[in-house]
Design a protein around this motif. Structure first.
Motif, PDB file in Angstrom:
ATOM      1  N   GLN A  10       0.809  -1.210   0.000  1.00 42.57           N
ATOM      2  CA  GLN A  10       0.000   0.000   0.000  1.00 42.57           C
ATOM      3  C   GLN A  10       0.845   1.265   0.000  1.00 42.57           C
ATOM      4  O   GLN A  10       0.342   2.357   0.171  1.00 42.57           O
ATOM      5  N   ARG A  11       2.119   1.102  -0.184  1.00 42.46           N
ATOM      6  CA  ARG A  11       2.989   2.275  -0.128  1.00 42.46           C
ATOM      7  C   ARG A  11       2.621   3.274  -1.223  1.00 42.46           C
ATOM      8  O   ARG A  11       2.507   2.906  -2.388  1.00 42.46           O
ATOM      9  N   PRO A  12       2.468   4.537  -0.877  1.00 44.60           N
ATOM     10  CA  PRO A  12       2.162   5.520  -1.910  1.00 44.60           C
ATOM     11  C   PRO A  12       3.320   5.628  -2.898  1.00 44.60           C
ATOM     12  O   PRO A  12       4.486   5.493  -2.507  1.00 44.60           O
ATOM     13  N   GLU A 128      -5.061   8.120   4.112  1.00 44.47           N
ATOM     14  CA  GLU A 128      -6.172   7.217   4.470  1.00 44.47           C
ATOM     15  C   GLU A 128      -6.031   5.863   3.796  1.00 44.47           C
ATOM     16  O   GLU A 128      -6.293   4.822   4.397  1.00 44.47           O
ATOM     17  N   ALA A 129      -5.643   5.890   2.522  1.00 44.33           N
ATOM     18  CA  ALA A 129      -5.601   4.636   1.766  1.00 44.33           C
ATOM     19  C   ALA A 129      -4.464   3.750   2.261  1.00 44.33           C
ATOM     20  O   ALA A 129      -4.639   2.546   2.486  1.00 44.33           O
ATOM     21  N   ALA A 130      -3.317   4.362   2.470  1.00 43.63           N
ATOM     22  CA  ALA A 130      -2.141   3.572   2.849  1.00 43.63           C
ATOM     23  C   ALA A 130      -2.042   3.378   4.356  1.00 43.63           C
ATOM     24  O   ALA A 130      -1.189   2.644   4.837  1.00 43.63           O
ATOM     25  N   GLY A 404      -4.429  15.373   9.613  1.00 46.09           N
ATOM     26  CA  GLY A 404      -4.959  14.053   9.955  1.00 46.09           C
ATOM     27  C   GLY A 404      -6.054  13.617   9.013  1.00 46.09           C
ATOM     28  O   GLY A 404      -6.051  13.962   7.827  1.00 46.09           O
ATOM     29  N   ARG A 405      -7.009  12.856   9.564  1.00 45.95           N
ATOM     30  CA  ARG A 405      -8.128  12.377   8.735  1.00 45.95           C
ATOM     31  C   ARG A 405      -8.912  13.556   8.169  1.00 45.95           C
ATOM     32  O   ARG A 405      -9.032  14.590   8.819  1.00 45.95           O
ATOM     33  N   ALA A 471      -3.966  -2.161  11.564  1.00 41.38           N
ATOM     34  CA  ALA A 471      -3.474  -1.080  10.701  1.00 41.38           C
ATOM     35  C   ALA A 471      -3.302   0.222  11.481  1.00 41.38           C
ATOM     36  O   ALA A 471      -2.304   0.922  11.324  1.00 41.38           O
ATOM     37  N   THR A 472      -4.296   0.539  12.295  1.00 39.80           N
ATOM     38  CA  THR A 472      -4.236   1.849  12.968  1.00 39.80           C
ATOM     39  C   THR A 472      -4.713   1.769  14.417  1.00 39.80           C
ATOM     40  O   THR A 472      -5.500   0.889  14.775  1.00 39.80           O
TER      41      THR A 472
END
Ligand code: FAD
Ligand code: NAP
Length: 582
Positions: A10-12, A128-130, A404-405, A471-472
């Motif tokens: 998932q790395r950008p 958010e995606a990664a 942040g988000r 993940a988080t």
């Protein structure tokens, strides 16, 4: 790579490198965080704006800079070998020695190869995606890390008051927190110094020895207690090292995170003679432990008045000119602002070439080409020292664009004052940790202890997230609100919340007034952190773990299972407002 394949996938695309964690800052906090994460098998990169390790002790090289918590305690405790092998030369080590210690730690634990010096983090944004953080620096780095840890210091953003005409002054202006590495020779110079906080109080006696004339601009008079600093004898060091872990354990059990004898008896229950005797004895011990003379000094104004008057009488006894002595006598609550610890500060005003200018009613008007103007009088200088302190607790956050988000920035989120759950993390900013963040004991404890406790908690937490394949991790709003409320409520029991100090942001115009550190005492706070962890990170949402994983195994670094020293910090003592804090 400990964070596993998931992150790699998932790395950008636009980042140069991926780490499990990026740590911002290479002071004691950043160094220990790096050591812990490396030990747990994580990849980590530290970015440090300065050219070396040590943080505070890298930047604050002004004459006389030294610690005010005894060195045998103001040092890391995580390595028994380090404790045994390092020898502090003085009761309160000077800045060069503390910096040498920081460098020794970096070498001993092989940290340097993971640190990028002279590199300032400018932006950190949550992807958010990664499910991690994109981090950018002023050198063009663009890296990605699952975790971002802010180790940017509570007292690391220098406060430069916007004095009119600041650029007009032809001579040099030195901020104590940004002192030139080559040192400054004031010999024969006319020097002006602004401020009478801890940095000024340490530097004034030394600068006075060199300068031909020294003028101190004082806005608020300061209480200061003699350090009685001295060389440490080998016998003394040996006596501590014979059972260093015991001293460390006693320190952890104390509200301040460092050990000193104190007396729980309320000052108001003692006779005037007993009070005087007790204050004299405490004065002879010197330093911050002076506040431990009685148990109610920071809770009962009437009790505080007695120690304040004792301290004022000491000033009157030292300073020969009665008018100068009165100007130097503080009128505010004793210990409300951070208590200062000095060597020969008040005595310095007996020197004929040292002058005190009161700027409490008539503030500094402007800098001129030749000096400083106050109330229509120009004071001429060859050099000016700005000992004006820091944008404390949140100043270094303000300098980084943290998003942040949903594109929300930390600056927006904290506009009305910082909000963080336990001072370690904040809602809307997953996987972002704040070492000694607002809402934790931080600056009210011996900071290396506070740092170690936070780092251990965070490292244990990050390892847990990895172990369960999540993940988080992010705090829940309700828990954060309750914690912030608790921090506010507890602050009200202390007289500390009553004055305009940097603890409440009052030294920077326009900042919201919020008591930022947690004043409920270090062991109580540690116990709360332990409970949160033992209850499976109660108050946090942990997202993305595979439901087939085993029930979470929570590890807690053993030494933080601190027994409360109930003689001094029982809940009853808190309720009775008898929690001596420094
Ligand atoms: P710091 O030492 O402040 O380190 C933070 C580092 O982060 C800095 O090197 C900074 O350059 C870096 N940084 C910040 N922003 C960025 C960015 N955007 N990008 C890259 N790098 C960044 N505490 C005590 O308990 N006892 C004492 O006796 C004591 N004495 C003190 C004396 C002075 C003069 C001062 C100013 C503070 C003192 N303190 C004391 C508090 C002291 O700050 C802490 O004890 C401790 O050193 C803090 O360590 P830290 O790693 O958390 O932060
Ligand atoms: P500080 O305590 O905030 O002191 C700053 C001084 O500058 C105060 O006297 C302040 O006056 C004055 N000031 C600020 N703006 C001014 C203005 N516009 N005009 C006139 N005066 C102005 O900063 P510090 O001395 O650097 O210390 C900060 C903290 O770092 C300490 O409290 C301590 O925690 C730590 N520290 C520790 C040691 C140590 O002994 N180990 C040494 C240095 C620092 P007001 O009081 O009126 O605001």
């Amino acid at each position: 790579m400990a964070a596993g394949k998931q992150d790699q996938q998932q790395r950008p695309a636009e980042v140069d490198t991926v780490f499990d964690a990026v740590i911002v800052g290479a002071g004691f906090a950043g160094m220990y965080m790096l050591h812990r994460l490396r030990g747990l098998g994580f990849t980590a990169r530290v970015y440090e704006a300065g050219g070396g390790v040590g943080g505070t002790w890298y930047w604050n090289r002004y004459p006389g800079a030294r610690c005010d918590v005894e060195s045998m305690q103001y040092s890391f405790s995580f390595s028994e070998e380090l404790d045994q092998q390092w020898d502090w030369s003085e009761k309160y080590a000077p800045q060069p020695e503390i910096l040498a210690y920081a460098n020794h730690v970096a070498d001993r634990f092989d940290l340097r190869q993971h640190i990028r010096f002279d590199t300032r983090v400018t932006a950190a944004s949550f992807d958010e995606a990664a499910k991690g953080w994109r981090i950018e620096t002023d050198r063009g780095d663009k890296v990605f890390a699952k975790f971002c840890i802010m180790a940017i210091g509570c007292l690391s953003a220098a406060n430069h008051p916007p004095f009119k005409g600041r650029e007009d002054f032809k001579g040099p202006v030195y901020h104590t927190g940004e002192w030139p590495h080559e040192g400054v020779d004031f010999t024969g110079l006319r020097v002006g110094i602004i401020g009478t906080g801890s940095s000024a109080i340490q530097s004034i006696p030394i600068i006075a020895q060199q300068a031909s004339a020294l003028t101190v601009f004082q806005r608020t008079a300061t209480y200061s207690v003699p350090a009685w600093n001295a060389k440490l004898t080998p016998e003394y060091r040996r006596s501590i090292k014979a059972d260093y872990p015991a001293l460390r354990a006693k320190a952890r059990a104390r509200p301040t995170g460092f050990y000193f004898p104190f007396n729980m008896k309320p000052a108001l229950e003692a006779s005037p003679e007993e009070r005087e005797r007790q204050y004299e004895e405490a004065w002879e011990r010197g330093g911050l432990p002076f506040l431990g003379a009685f148990g109610d000094l920071l809770f009962e104004k009437e009790a505080n008045d007695t120690i304040a008057e004792f301290a004022r009488n000491k000033i009157r006894g030292i300073v020969k000119d009665p008018a100068t002595a009165e100007l130097l006598c503080p009128s505010n609550v004793f210990g409300c602002k951070r208590l200062c610890v000095d060597t020969g500060y008040f005595e310095t005003y007996n020197l004929p070439h040292v002058k005190l200018v009161d700027v409490s009613r008539t503030p500094i008007e402007r800098f001129t080409s030749k000096g400083i103007e106050v109330d229509g009088t120009e004071y001429q200088f060859d050099a000016i020292v700005s000992a004006t302190g820091f944008a404390a607790m949140t100043g270094s956050f303000d300098k980084i664009s943290i998003t942040g988000r949903n594109g929300q920035t930390l600056a927006e989120k904290w506009r009305a004052g910082p909000r963080a759950y336990l001072g370690v993390a904040t809602v809307g900013f997953p996987n972002l940790f704040t070492i000694t963040g607002p809402g934790s004991p931080s600056v009210l404890a011996s900071m290396i202890q506070a740092i170690e406790q936070h780092v251990d908690w965070m490292a244990d937490c990050i390892a847990h997230i990895r172990d369960i394949g999540a993940a988080t991790i992010e705090p829940i709003e309700q828990y954060q609100d309750e914690w912030v409320e608790h921090v506010n409520e507890v602050s009200k029991i202390s007289l500390r919340s009553t004055c305009s100090s940097w603890y409440v942001g009052a030294n920077i115009p326009g900042r919201p007034r919020v008591f930022m550190p947690y004043i409920g005492g270090f062991p109580i706070y540690v116990q709360k952190c332990n409970e949160v962890m033992s209850n499976g990170f109660e108050g946090f949402v942990i997202d993305g773990a595979d439901p087939r994983n085993e029930a979470p195994r929570v590890r807690l670094t053993e030494r933080w299972r601190v027994p409360l020293d109930i003689d001094v910090i029982s809940p009853a003592a808190v309720a009775a407002r008898r929690v001596p804090v420094v």
